[in-house]
Design a protein around this motif. Structure first.
Motif, PDB file in Angstrom:
ATOM      1  N   VAL A  91       0.826  -1.558   0.547  1.00  0.00           N
ATOM      2  CA  VAL A  91       0.057  -0.415   0.104  1.00  0.00           C
ATOM      3  C   VAL A  91       0.862   1.500   0.240  1.00  0.00           C
ATOM      4  O   VAL A  91       0.353   2.242  -0.523  1.00  0.00           O
ATOM      5  CB  VAL A  91      -0.926   0.117   1.187  1.00  0.00           C
ATOM      6  N   GLU A  92       1.854   1.185   0.628  1.00  0.00           N
ATOM      7  CA  GLU A  92       2.405   2.536   0.809  1.00  0.00           C
ATOM      8  C   GLU A  92       4.154   1.678   0.369  1.00  0.00           C
ATOM      9  O   GLU A  92       5.147   0.420   1.093  1.00  0.00           O
ATOM     10  CB  GLU A  92       3.005   2.979   1.854  1.00  0.00           C
ATOM     11  N   ASP A  93       5.530   2.636  -0.188  1.00  0.00           N
ATOM     12  CA  ASP A  93       6.706   2.783  -0.467  1.00  0.00           C
ATOM     13  C   ASP A  93       6.866   3.377  -0.623  1.00  0.00           C
ATOM     14  O   ASP A  93       7.241   4.339  -1.695  1.00  0.00           O
ATOM     15  CB  ASP A  93       6.452   1.574  -2.192  1.00  0.00           C
ATOM     16  N   GLY A  94       7.651   3.226   0.076  1.00  0.00           N
ATOM     17  CA  GLY A  94       9.182   4.887   0.203  1.00  0.00           C
ATOM     18  C   GLY A  94       9.744   5.230   1.518  1.00  0.00           C
ATOM     19  O   GLY A  94      10.345   3.552   1.801  1.00  0.00           O
ATOM     20  N   THR A  95      10.665   6.012   1.754  1.00  0.00           N
ATOM     21  CA  THR A  95      11.239   6.620   2.892  1.00  0.00           C
ATOM     22  C   THR A  95      10.925   6.550   3.942  1.00  0.00           C
ATOM     23  O   THR A  95      10.008   7.055   4.479  1.00  0.00           O
ATOM     24  CB  THR A  95      12.165   7.774   2.576  1.00  0.00           C
ATOM     25  N   PRO A  96      11.061   5.997   4.834  1.00  0.00           N
ATOM     26  CA  PRO A  96      10.747   6.202   6.453  1.00  0.00           C
ATOM     27  C   PRO A  96      10.476   7.268   6.842  1.00  0.00           C
ATOM     28  O   PRO A  96       9.515   8.042   7.198  1.00  0.00           O
ATOM     29  CB  PRO A  96      12.768   5.607   7.452  1.00  0.00           C
ATOM     30  N   ASP A  97      11.264   8.654   6.093  1.00  0.00           N
ATOM     31  CA  ASP A  97      10.874   9.968   6.760  1.00  0.00           C
ATOM     32  C   ASP A  97      10.025  10.624   6.367  1.00  0.00           C
ATOM     33  O   ASP A  97       8.473  10.615   6.730  1.00  0.00           O
ATOM     34  CB  ASP A  97      11.802  10.937   5.887  1.00  0.00           C
ATOM     35  N   HIS A  98       9.903   9.830   5.248  1.00  0.00           N
ATOM     36  CA  HIS A  98       8.426   9.746   4.584  1.00  0.00           C
ATOM     37  C   HIS A  98       6.958   8.829   4.705  1.00  0.00           C
ATOM     38  O   HIS A  98       6.172   9.791   5.265  1.00  0.00           O
ATOM     39  CB  HIS A  98       8.303   9.573   3.145  1.00  0.00           C
ATOM     40  N   ILE A  99       7.125   7.464   5.209  1.00  0.00           N
ATOM     41  CA  ILE A  99       6.112   7.561   5.980  1.00  0.00           C
ATOM     42  C   ILE A  99       5.996   7.234   7.362  1.00  0.00           C
ATOM     43  O   ILE A  99       5.265   7.087   7.500  1.00  0.00           O
ATOM     44  CB  ILE A  99       6.439   5.682   5.791  1.00  0.00           C
ATOM     45  N   PHE A 100       7.055   7.668   8.145  1.00  0.00           N
ATOM     46  CA  PHE A 100       7.366   8.178   9.492  1.00  0.00           C
ATOM     47  C   PHE A 100       5.621   9.378  10.032  1.00  0.00           C
ATOM     48  O   PHE A 100       5.557   9.324  10.609  1.00  0.00           O
ATOM     49  CB  PHE A 100       8.168   8.141  10.365  1.00  0.00           C
ATOM     50  N   ASN A 101       6.756   9.828   8.600  1.00  0.00           N
ATOM     51  CA  ASN A 101       6.483  11.763   8.793  1.00  0.00           C
ATOM     52  C   ASN A 101       5.415  11.956   8.572  1.00  0.00           C
ATOM     53  O   ASN A 101       3.951  13.727   8.752  1.00  0.00           O
ATOM     54  CB  ASN A 101       7.298  12.646   9.161  1.00  0.00           C
ATOM     55  N   ARG A 102       5.394  11.862   7.083  1.00  0.00           N
ATOM     56  CA  ARG A 102       4.924  12.598   6.244  1.00  0.00           C
ATOM     57  C   ARG A 102       3.498  11.871   5.276  1.00  0.00           C
ATOM     58  O   ARG A 102       2.826  12.692   4.905  1.00  0.00           O
ATOM     59  CB  ARG A 102       5.179  13.284   5.239  1.00  0.00           C
ATOM     60  N   THR A 103       3.363  10.746   6.035  1.00  0.00           N
ATOM     61  CA  THR A 103       1.665   9.821   5.107  1.00  0.00           C
ATOM     62  C   THR A 103       0.781  10.273   5.684  1.00  0.00           C
ATOM     63  O   THR A 103       0.226  11.189   6.601  1.00  0.00           O
ATOM     64  CB  THR A 103       2.588   7.979   5.475  1.00  0.00           C
ATOM     65  N   THR A 104      -0.337   9.898   4.293  1.00  0.00           N
ATOM     66  CA  THR A 104      -1.622  10.300   4.799  1.00  0.00           C
ATOM     67  C   THR A 104      -2.436   9.405   4.414  1.00  0.00           C
ATOM     68  O   THR A 104      -3.818   9.651   4.641  1.00  0.00           O
ATOM     69  CB  THR A 104      -1.672  11.210   3.585  1.00  0.00           C
ATOM     70  N   HIS A 105      -1.784   8.244   4.335  1.00  0.00           N
ATOM     71  CA  HIS A 105      -2.381   6.822   4.004  1.00  0.00           C
ATOM     72  C   HIS A 105      -2.699   6.325   5.201  1.00  0.00           C
ATOM     73  O   HIS A 105      -2.707   6.519   6.278  1.00  0.00           O
ATOM     74  CB  HIS A 105      -1.439   5.667   3.132  1.00  0.00           C
ATOM     75  N   GLU A 106      -4.066   6.685   5.498  1.00  0.00           N
ATOM     76  CA  GLU A 106      -5.097   5.710   6.312  1.00  0.00           C
ATOM     77  C   GLU A 106      -4.672   4.650   7.001  1.00  0.00           C
ATOM     78  O   GLU A 106      -4.447   5.013   7.893  1.00  0.00           O
ATOM     79  CB  GLU A 106      -6.567   5.695   5.496  1.00  0.00           C
ATOM     80  N   ARG A 107      -4.550   3.690   5.591  1.00  0.00           N
ATOM     81  CA  ARG A 107      -4.437   2.187   6.443  1.00  0.00           C
ATOM     82  C   ARG A 107      -2.946   2.238   7.717  1.00  0.00           C
ATOM     83  O   ARG A 107      -2.251   2.192   8.587  1.00  0.00           O
ATOM     84  CB  ARG A 107      -3.946   0.730   5.875  1.00  0.00           C
ATOM     85  N   THR A 108      -1.382   2.960   7.034  1.00  0.00           N
ATOM     86  CA  THR A 108      -0.957   3.616   7.366  1.00  0.00           C
ATOM     87  C   THR A 108      -0.670   4.115   8.436  1.00  0.00           C
ATOM     88  O   THR A 108       0.111   3.796   9.376  1.00  0.00           O
ATOM     89  CB  THR A 108      -0.055   3.858   6.844  1.00  0.00           C
ATOM     90  N   LEU A 109      -1.466   5.047   8.515  1.00  0.00           N
ATOM     91  CA  LEU A 109      -1.400   5.738  10.822  1.00  0.00           C
ATOM     92  C   LEU A 109      -2.072   4.693  11.003  1.00  0.00           C
ATOM     93  O   LEU A 109      -1.487   5.079  12.058  1.00  0.00           O
ATOM     94  CB  LEU A 109      -2.410   7.074   9.834  1.00  0.00           C
ATOM     95  N   GLU A 110      -2.815   4.024  10.452  1.00  0.00           N
ATOM     96  CA  GLU A 110      -3.753   3.711  11.733  1.00  0.00           C
ATOM     97  C   GLU A 110      -2.548   2.458  12.476  1.00  0.00           C
ATOM     98  O   GLU A 110      -2.756   2.281  12.954  1.00  0.00           O
ATOM     99  CB  GLU A 110      -5.013   2.761  10.466  1.00  0.00           C
ATOM    100  N   PHE A 111      -1.905   1.707  10.816  1.00  0.00           N
ATOM    101  CA  PHE A 111      -0.779   0.338  11.962  1.00  0.00           C
ATOM    102  C   PHE A 111       0.373   1.628  12.427  1.00  0.00           C
ATOM    103  O   PHE A 111       0.633   0.997  13.926  1.00  0.00           O
ATOM    104  CB  PHE A 111      -0.462  -0.053  10.558  1.00  0.00           C
ATOM    105  N   LEU A 112       0.590   2.644  12.503  1.00  0.00           N
ATOM    106  CA  LEU A 112       2.201   3.013  13.182  1.00  0.00           C
ATOM    107  C   LEU A 112       1.049   4.338  14.861  1.00  0.00           C
ATOM    108  O   LEU A 112       2.314   3.476  15.822  1.00  0.00           O
ATOM    109  CB  LEU A 112       2.007   4.162  12.180  1.00  0.00           C
ATOM    110  N   SER A 113      -0.336   3.976  14.662  1.00  0.00           N
ATOM    111  CA  SER A 113      -0.974   4.805  15.770  1.00  0.00           C
ATOM    112  C   SER A 113      -0.269   3.455  16.452  1.00  0.00           C
ATOM    113  O   SER A 113      -0.774   3.764  18.197  1.00  0.00           O
ATOM    114  CB  SER A 113      -1.879   5.252  15.903  1.00  0.00           C
ATOM    115  N   LYS A 114      -0.787   2.241  16.329  1.00  0.00           N
ATOM    116  CA  LYS A 114      -1.054   1.309  16.965  1.00  0.00           C
ATOM    117  C   LYS A 114       0.365   0.033  17.764  1.00  0.00           C
ATOM    118  O   LYS A 114       0.869   0.451  18.632  1.00  0.00           O
ATOM    119  CB  LYS A 114      -1.518  -0.228  16.469  1.00  0.00           C
ATOM    120  N   ILE A 115       1.509   0.333  16.801  1.00  0.00           N
ATOM    121  CA  ILE A 115       3.291  -0.175  17.161  1.00  0.00           C
ATOM    122  C   ILE A 115       3.942   1.096  18.035  1.00  0.00           C
ATOM    123  O   ILE A 115       4.680   0.773  18.817  1.00  0.00           O
ATOM    124  CB  ILE A 115       3.703  -0.415  16.246  1.00  0.00           C
TER     125      ILE A 115
END
Ligand SMILES: Nc1ncnc2c1ncn2[C@@H]1O[C@H](COP(=O)(O)OP(=O)(O)O)[C@@H](O)[C@H]1O
Ligand SMILES: [Mg+2]
Lengths: 330, 246
Positions: free
Chosen positions: B221-245
């Protein structure tokens, strides 16, 4: 110090306990006294004609003996030395009952069962039989282990078609009695023009029959090895065969050895079946002597020889199994 | 990064377990010396993805190119491919009947045909590297989880692979042992090893990973740098997952 709350009512015994009551020393003493008087006053003499009442009486007595001795043996608090004494007494009483009431003609025991003079100068025949027995067991042992190993390894290929045929082999040979396999090979196959000697017949039958058991044993051992081991080995680039020989089998063997030894001991015992197809093994030779001497002493001798050979092996199996049990529970 | 050689190329990879469609068309490329973290919820197919890449699982369809070679082609000896890809498992999977050094030298000797001396030399150098030289003759049973995992890494490296796969290498470890394993992995990354790492160790990923593949239900669902995924993603599933871990 704080005072303990009194909650005795929560745990106190509310049902009467017969087992506790029965094991009180006065009760035990009384029951043994009753037992003794029963033996002296109530037991019929051996000459009394057998009637329903007679058997009822004897059986009641046996039940009562078991009750009294069992009551002591089951009591965890009694010392082991006392229990041993009671157990020996129980055996003595049973032997005595058998001696007195079985109706066997005891004066014949010496003449027919332990008439060693009849065997004088003929022991070598039995030893020769034992040699053949051990040889048969040795060759068939190797045969069944090889078959078991091969079939178990083929099983790890997980090919449904192959597995179907392996399953057929295992189930067929585990279902047919050993004596039937031997009789079939020895007496039926010649009608198709295939005549195998008695030795070949025995080795073939024992190898195929016990190979099926050995297969199950090896399979269980192989399956006891975690699949992660297989994956680790395969991911290192080890071939299928290297994975089996260097990773799977070395880990399976400690698990396989105890039950496999048990199977081989059972096979050693089953060599006696070969006397049916005239293989000159121990039982066959003993039966020949029995016929020529018209005396069953050779059969007793054969039984004793089997015991002497097998008791140590059975102990070994037991020790191995206990070791495995300990290893597993660690 | 663009001129670096492509080490792994995956095209439209699918995997079915009977009716279960576990991987649903994964495509990605991993360049030489790249460290790719694979993240995603449990059951999203991360392990299956890695295991397909060295054919511990047979892919149902798609193409996999390792160092440019189509490894699903019939003329490929998969055992030779696997020697190029070291794999480290969550449960270590050391061989319990062998000592640490025997674990390490087994594959170099029986696959690469190294002599005992060469294999032991190589193995000792690797044990040195993971800081376990004194444990060479110890059986896995007597090693801590962290030590076992470091031996497992040394075992994989002994085949001198071009690529290393890690499937949740620290998930089975007590917290105080995670650091020692991640240190070893960090060093490998610095030395330029191409790595695919299934892990949720944020610190390690931020520092060592060049890219994150984010998998959900067998799809990237996403393929990007750590900076992008952790700080700037707007993808719903990614955000949901990150908030859990976190
Ligand atoms: N050998 C298998 N047989 C059947 N289903 C499997 C097998 N391996 C994995 N699965 C299923 O595939 C899905 C993805 O599993 P996995 O790749 O282990 O996920 P992850 O590693 O992301 O937690 C899960 O639903 C799992 O149950
Ligand atoms: Mg997983």
């Amino acid at each position: 110090m704080s005072t303990r709350p009194d909650n005795t009512h929560k745990f106190v015994r509310t049902h009467p306990s017969w087992s506790v009551w029965l094991r009180r020393p006065p009760v035990v003493a009384l029951s043994f006294a009753l037992l003794a008087s029963y033996a002296v006053f109530l037991l019929p003499s051996a000459e009394t004609e057998s009637s329903l009442l007679f058997y009822l009486n004897i059986n009641l007595f046996i039940l009562y003996v078991l009750f009294c001795t069992g009551n002591v043996l089951a009591d965890g608090k009694k010392p082991e030395s006392l229990k041993m004494l009671v157990a020996l007494a129980l055996i003595a009483i049973m032997c005595w009952l058998f001696y007195r009431y079985s109706g066997a003609e005891w004066h014949r025991l010496r003449e027919f069962f332990f008439n060693w003079e009849k065997l004088q100068g003929k022991w070598w025949i039995l030893w020769q039989g034992l040699e053949v027995t051990l040889l048969l067991a040795f060759i068939s042992g190797i045969g069944s282990v090889l078959i078991g190993l091969l079939v178990a390894i083929l099983h790890t290929l997980h090919s449904p078609t192959l597995n179907f045929f392996l399953r057929v082999y295992i189930d067929v040979f585990r279902s047919i009695p050993m004596i039937v396999i031997m009789v079939f090979i020895f007496f039926a196959l010649p009608f198709m023009g295939i005549s195998l000697g008695s030795i070949v017949t025995t080795v073939l039958a024992l190898s195929l029959g016990y190979g099926a058991y050995a297969t199950e044993c090896f399979r269980a051992g192989i399956e006891s090895v975690h699949t992660g081991q297989l994956e680790a080995a395969r991911s290192l680039g080890l071939s299928r065969w290297k994975t089996i020989s260097k990773i799977i089998l070395p880990q399976a063997f400690p698990v396989v050895i105890p039950p496999l030894t048990g199977i081989l001991v059972a096979m050693l015992k089953d060599t006696a079946v070969a006397s049916i197809v005239a293989a000159p093994e121990l039982l066959k030779r003993a039966r020949e002597l029995y016929t020529s001497e018209t005396n069953p002493t050779p059969l007793v001798a054969a039984a004793l020889i089997y015991l002497m050979v097998l008791i140590p092996l059975v102990r070994v199996v037991n020790v191995l199994e206990n070791k495995l049990g300990k290893k597993r529970s660690r | 990064m663009n001129d670096a050689e492509t080490m792994i190329e995956v095209v439209d990879l699918h995997k079915h377990f009977k009716d279960l469609h576990v991987l649903r068309g994964i495509s990605t490329t991993v360049k030489q010396s790249e460290v790719v973290a694979v993240m995603g919820p449990s059951g999203s197919g991360k392990s299956t993805f890695l295991r397909c890449l060295n054919r511990l699982e047979e892919p149902s369809s798609g193409h996999i190119y390792i160092e440019g070679v189509d490894i699903l082609a019939p003329y490929i000896d998969i055992n030779r491919v696997r020697t190029e890809i070291g794999m480290v498992f969550q449960s270590f999977n050391l061989f319990p009947h062998l000592t640490a050094i025997e674990n390490i030298k087994l594959a170099p000797m029986s696959v690469r045909k190294l002599s005992d001396k060469e294999a032991v030399d190589r193995g000792m150098a690797l044990l040195e590297k993971v800081d376990l030289a004194e444990k060479a003759d110890t059986y896995p049973e007597q090693l801590s989880g962290g030590q076992q995992q470091r031996v497992a890494i040394a075992r994989a490296l002994a085949m001198q692979p071009q690529i290393m796969f890690f499937d949740e290498p620290t998930s089975a470890l007590d917290p105080e042992m995670i650091g020692e394993v991640l240190d070893v992995m960090r060093n490998m990354a610095k030395e330029g090893m191409t790595m695919m790492v299934v892990s949720h160790e944020m610190g390690f990923i931020k520092e060592a990973a060049d890219r994150i593949l984010f998998l959900v239900d067998g799809e990237v669902v996403e393929d990007g740098t750590p900076d992008h995924i952790f700080n700037r993603t707007t993808h719903e599933r990614t955000l949901e997952f990150l908030s859990k871990i976190i």
